[in-house]
Write a protein that holds these residues in place. Structure first.
Motif, mmCIF file in Angstrom:
data_model
loop_
_atom_site.group_PDB
_atom_site.id
_atom_site.type_symbol
_atom_site.label_atom_id
_atom_site.label_comp_id
_atom_site.label_asym_id
_atom_site.label_seq_id
_atom_site.Cartn_x
_atom_site.Cartn_y
_atom_site.Cartn_z
ATOM 1 N N GLU A 1 0.811 -1.260 0.107
ATOM 2 C CA GLU A 1 0.067 -0.137 -0.016
ATOM 3 C C GLU A 1 0.548 1.312 -0.032
ATOM 4 O O GLU A 1 0.529 2.231 -0.691
ATOM 5 N N ARG A 2 1.833 1.107 0.695
ATOM 6 C CA ARG A 2 2.850 2.367 0.820
ATOM 7 C C ARG A 2 3.657 2.590 -0.597
ATOM 8 O O ARG A 2 3.858 3.689 -1.145
ATOM 9 N N HIS A 3 3.814 1.162 -1.192
ATOM 10 C CA HIS A 3 4.353 1.422 -2.561
ATOM 11 C C HIS A 3 3.285 2.015 -3.667
ATOM 12 O O HIS A 3 3.857 3.210 -4.460
ATOM 13 N N MET A 4 2.366 1.781 -3.244
ATOM 14 C CA MET A 4 1.140 2.448 -4.460
ATOM 15 C C MET A 4 0.735 3.752 -4.180
ATOM 16 O O MET A 4 0.310 4.619 -5.098
ATOM 17 N N ALA A 5 1.234 4.442 -2.761
ATOM 18 C CA ALA A 5 1.041 5.736 -2.677
ATOM 19 C C ALA A 5 2.350 6.600 -2.862
ATOM 20 O O ALA A 5 2.182 7.879 -2.844
ATOM 21 N N SER A 6 3.428 5.975 -3.214
ATOM 22 C CA SER A 6 4.662 6.604 -3.337
ATOM 23 C C SER A 6 4.577 7.585 -4.452
ATOM 24 O O SER A 6 3.768 7.526 -5.410
ATOM 25 N N THR A 7 5.583 8.736 -4.430
ATOM 26 C CA THR A 7 5.617 9.630 -5.492
ATOM 27 C C THR A 7 5.626 9.113 -6.999
ATOM 28 O O THR A 7 4.989 9.271 -7.802
#
Length: 96
Positions: free
Chosen positions: A65-71
């Motif tokens: 989920e953090r990956h998908m929210a990354s810049t």
């Protein structure tokens, strides 16, 4: 929590293959440096160059989920807007 495996398939519009491929390749290095990224591999179909497949392994769903929210991921999403014919994403857990 178990490792999360992702298999993501993109079918790109014929006139956008090289553009999308370049954007996909930009994701590789920053994603591989992310916390929780175990494996992140991009494939292009040998018979149909419009088809790309990511094979990914993440330590947890939170890491994914953090990956998908990354810049860098959000920049990719914006850059390929309107260039994809079909997309399928499977999030899986190994059972054997």
């Amino acid at each position: 929590m178990s490792v999360v495996t992702v298999v993501a398939e993109l079918v790109v519009k014929e006139d956008a293959v090289e553009t999308v491929k370049a954007e996909l390749l930009k994701l590789i290095e920053p994603t591989r440096r992310e916390a929780g990224c175990i494996e992140y591999r991009l494939h292009q179909d040998n018979d149909d160059p419009k088809v790309f497949v990511f094979y990914e392994n993440w330590q947890s769903m939170a890491n994914l989920e953090r990956h998908m929210a990354s810049t860098h991921f959000q920049n990719y999403v914006a850059a390929i807007d309107g260039m994809i014919e079909k997309k399928g994403v499977r999030k899986m857990t190994c059972i054997a």
